[in-house]
Design an enzyme around this catalytic site. Structure first.
Site, PDB file in Angstrom:
ATOM      1  N   PRO A 141       0.829  -1.202   0.000  1.00 56.42           N
ATOM      2  CA  PRO A 141       0.000   0.000   0.000  1.00 56.42           C
ATOM      3  C   PRO A 141       0.868   1.259   0.000  1.00 56.42           C
ATOM      4  CG  PRO A 141      -0.812  -1.590   1.600  1.00 56.42           C
ATOM      5  CD  PRO A 141       0.516  -2.096   1.120  1.00 56.42           C
ATOM      6  N   GLU A 142       0.539   2.195  -0.890  1.00 60.77           N
ATOM      7  CA  GLU A 142       1.266   3.445  -0.965  1.00 60.77           C
ATOM      8  C   GLU A 142       0.434   4.548  -0.316  1.00 60.77           C
ATOM      9  OE1 GLU A 142       2.904   4.092  -4.896  1.00 60.77           O
ATOM     10  OE2 GLU A 142       3.349   1.966  -5.143  1.00 60.77           O
ATOM     11  N   LYS A 160       3.450   6.828   4.583  1.00 59.46           N
ATOM     12  CA  LYS A 160       2.756   5.537   4.504  1.00 59.46           C
ATOM     13  C   LYS A 160       2.453   4.965   5.881  1.00 59.46           C
ATOM     14  CE  LYS A 160       5.237   4.422   0.215  1.00 59.46           C
ATOM     15  NZ  LYS A 160       6.118   3.438  -0.461  1.00 59.46           N
ATOM     16  N   HIS A 172      -5.469 -14.884   8.549  1.00 61.16           N
ATOM     17  CA  HIS A 172      -4.225 -14.228   8.965  1.00 61.16           C
ATOM     18  C   HIS A 172      -4.495 -13.029   9.876  1.00 61.16           C
ATOM     19  CE1 HIS A 172      -1.639 -16.655   6.381  1.00 61.16           C
ATOM     20  NE2 HIS A 172      -2.602 -16.588   5.477  1.00 61.16           N
ATOM     21  N   ARG A 197       1.475 -11.683   5.029  1.00 64.18           N
ATOM     22  CA  ARG A 197       2.919 -11.982   5.005  1.00 64.18           C
ATOM     23  C   ARG A 197       3.648 -11.505   6.267  1.00 64.18           C
ATOM     24  NH1 ARG A 197       5.352 -10.553  -0.827  1.00 64.18           N
ATOM     25  NH2 ARG A 197       7.043 -11.809   0.053  1.00 64.18           N
ATOM     26  N   ARG A 229      13.176  -2.892  -7.280  1.00 62.34           N
ATOM     27  CA  ARG A 229      11.802  -3.008  -7.779  1.00 62.34           C
ATOM     28  C   ARG A 229      11.799  -3.074  -9.296  1.00 62.34           C
ATOM     29  NH1 ARG A 229       8.128  -1.583  -3.903  1.00 62.34           N
ATOM     30  NH2 ARG A 229       6.760  -2.866  -5.181  1.00 62.34           N
TER      31      ARG A 229
END
Length: 289
Positions: free
Chosen positions: A2-3, A69, A110, A129, A279
């Site tokens: 998420p940005e 962020k 999760h 994750r 990236r």
């Protein structure tokens, strides 16, 4: 990951759900407990599970803000403190009456932190994750990287900061894509929106920042801030695991012209890829110079 726009969307929905509410109970998943017992600082950073539970139980959410962020929860319990959250790659918040109110199974499986609020509702953090982070601080100085973040990207001070930083030797020799993704240079611009901004300005991602004239860098910065603002209004981009606290996806991904594309929408040329700053960067070899 998420940005800035995705985090802003989450914060806007969190505010009415939790502001003014007091935490009655805190549950930490066995997964996190086992991970920390094995020497990994999973999600809860520099604090034990029991200490986190003790500190948060009885605390009141006074306000919720976004900084770059990060999500800043301003808390109150015998005095103010900060509860800081970074969503990492797959972190997501949900506000539900019961855990089965989380619609997607992959997020239900999760769940790692559950706050029971004083109205009986659940404020739930899920992280597939487990790259997300939670920290309890007296103030920002308790985690120095927060003090190094660039200004929010929607004002003239942020433009001046970007121009100054991009001319410094540390950044001038780096690829411009890596520079605009650095949170100390521009706040909150990640891979998706950096890719889009560079395409709109027809700049190759591997051009050295110091080679770009100030006029071009100014235009690039304004495009970055414009794309971020556009994405906020579109609810962010859902590429894989981003959800807002209602479990909903954003729609900005439908407006993206270059990120993840195999063909340039402007000239029709086949796009190419390169790795910059760890990236994958997609670009048009014909349009971007």
């Amino acid at each position: 990951m998420p940005e800035l726009p995705e985090v802003e969307g989450v914060v806007r929905l969190i505010r009415p759900a939790v502001e003014g509410r007091t935490v009655q109970e805190v549950t930490v998943s066995e997964t996190v407990r086992e991970s920390k017992a094995g020497g990994k600082d999973a999600i809860l950073k520099r604090i034990t599970e029991d200490a986190f539970i003790e500190e948060m139980t009885g605390a009141t959410f006074r306000s919720v803000e976004r900084r770059s962020k990060y999500i800043y929860f301003m808390m109150e319990k015998e005095g103010p403190f900060l509860f800081i959250n970074h969503l990492g790659m797959t972190g997501a918040w949900f506000h539900v009456e019961a855990l089965d109110g989380i619609r997607e199974e992959k997020f239900r499986r999760h769940v790692h932190i559950v706050f029971t609020l004083d109205d009986g509702s659940l404020f739930v953090y899920s992280d597939i994750r487990r790259f997300g982070e939670m920290r309890l601080l007296q103030d920002e100085s308790g985690y120095p990287p927060l003090l190094l973040m660039a200004p929010e990207p929607f004002g003239e001070d942020a433009l001046h900061h970007f121009l100054d930083m991009s001319n410094r030797p540390k950044y001038a020799r780096k690829p411009i894509k890596e520079v605009i993704m650095d949170g100390q240079v521009i706040s909150g611009c990640g891979n998706i929106y950096a890719t889009e901004a560079l395409f709109r300005e027809k700049i190759r991602p591997d051009r050295q920042a110091g080679d770009l004239p100030e006029e071009q860098k100014t235009a690039l910065f304004r495009t970055v801030s414009s794309i971020l603002a556009e994405s906020i209004e579109a609810g962010g981009s859902t590429i894989s695991d981003y959800r807002n606290i209602n479990g909903e996806s954003g729609s900005m991904q439908h407006r993206l012209k270059m990120y993840g594309k195999k063909q340039c929408p402007d000239c029709g040329a086949e796009t190419e890829k390169m790795t910059i700053g760890g990236r994958t960067s997609v670009f048009c070899p014909s349009c971007q110079k």
